[in-house]
Design an enzyme around this catalytic site. Structure first.
Site, PDB file in Angstrom:
ATOM      1  N   LYS A  62       7.703  10.919  -0.705  1.00  0.00           N
ATOM      2  CA  LYS A  62       8.302  10.124  -1.785  1.00  0.00           C
ATOM      3  C   LYS A  62       9.493  10.880  -2.372  1.00  0.00           C
ATOM      4  CE  LYS A  62       4.177   7.464  -2.694  1.00  0.00           C
ATOM      5  NZ  LYS A  62       3.205   8.262  -1.936  1.00  0.00           N
ATOM      6  N   THR A  69      20.052  17.269  -1.942  1.00  0.00           N
ATOM      7  CA  THR A  69      18.683  17.764  -1.754  1.00  0.00           C
ATOM      8  C   THR A  69      17.888  16.782  -0.900  1.00  0.00           C
ATOM      9  OG1 THR A  69      18.879  18.763  -3.935  1.00  0.00           O
ATOM     10  CG2 THR A  69      16.685  18.721  -2.967  1.00  0.00           C
ATOM     11  N   PRO A 166       0.437  -0.400   1.116  1.00  0.00           N
ATOM     12  CA  PRO A 166      -0.794   0.327   0.770  1.00  0.00           C
ATOM     13  C   PRO A 166      -1.603  -0.410  -0.289  1.00  0.00           C
ATOM     14  CG  PRO A 166       1.041   1.263  -0.420  1.00  0.00           C
ATOM     15  CD  PRO A 166       1.586   0.070   0.322  1.00  0.00           C
ATOM     16  N   ALA A 170      -9.908   0.935  -0.729  1.00  0.00           N
ATOM     17  CA  ALA A 170     -10.291   1.687  -1.933  1.00  0.00           C
ATOM     18  C   ALA A 170      -9.615   1.170  -3.201  1.00  0.00           C
ATOM     19  CB  ALA A 170      -9.982   3.162  -1.737  1.00  0.00           C
TER      20      ALA A 170
END
Ligand code: O7E
Length: 213
Positions: A62, A69, A166, A170
């Protein structure tokens, strides 16, 4: 990665032996492996190359930094054998573009996150983040299986880009609902790697996906 089972394994285990055990069990029933910080911090970044010899690896750091960078992170990740990376879009178009350039386009941009807190800050700007993914030349977006109606909304914005989703298992989302709403792949972690029979769990999920096609 091939588009066959439409299941991406989120390999959030913290030992090499667990990683190998789970991947060996499910390798014929998933299309890719998503690797995140827990596994990289536990066993080291060379796990990216090891896993990439078995399946396509999506690296999920992420990434969320300034363009230079971001570029450095993506270059290092791709050099280790990743097929794609995941970045955040709130850093702006220049930062996302730096990822896209360094990954040869193989970038998924996070939009609305799947957990309850995802409604707080990411949901209000998710449409803009999806638009940014498209204009920056990304491969696709990450959108929540916990809110299939949002997958449909975001699909309208991105057109033919890919959606990886996602939140199945769960977190309460359902595979067929996510696919029916427009996801190309579901991303599943705990419902597979915490199962006493990961292979069977992955096969069941692949069957659930088929119901949504
Ligand atoms: O809930 P699980 O165990 O099935 O794991 C879900 C995985 O998807 C886990 O690695 C988590 O970091 C990731 N994820 C979400 O759960 N929600 C999101 O909104 C975004 C991600 C994610 O993977 O982002 C990049 C794809």
């Amino acid at each position: 990665m091939e588009k066959d089972k439409r299941v991406i394994l989120a390999l959030d285990v913290t030992s090499r032996s667990d990683a190998l055990r789970v991947v060996e069990a499910v390798r014929d029933h998933v299309d890719a492996i998503k690797i995140n910080w827990p596994l990289i911090l536990a066993v080291g970044p060379d796990i990216i190359r090891d896993m990439s010899k078995i399946k396509a690896v999506i690296c999920d750091m992420k990434i969320a930094d300034i363009p230079n960078t971001n570029r450095l992170i993506v270059e290092q990740t791709m050099a280790k054998g990743a097929s794609a990376v995941i970045c955040h879009g709130f850093t702006g178009e220049d930062s996302v573009k730096a990822c896209v350039d360094a990954a040869g386009g193989q970038v998924f941009v996070v939009t609305e996150m799947s957990h309850p807190g995802g409604k707080q800050f990411t949901a209000p700007v998710a449409d803009k983040l999806a638009g940014l993914a498209k204009s920056a030349g990304a491969r696709g977006i990450v959108a929540p299986a916990t809110r299939p109606e949002r997958i449909s909304d975001l699909r309208k914005i991105i057109g033919g880009l890919e959606i990886i989703s996602p939140g199945v298992g769960a977190q309460g989302g359902n595979a067929s609902d996510a696919i029916r709403a427009g996801a190309d792949y579901i991303i599943v972690g705990r419902a597979i790697y915490e199962s006493p029979d990961p292979r069977d769990a992955a096969m069941r999920l692949a069957n659930e996906v088929k119901k949504g096609l």
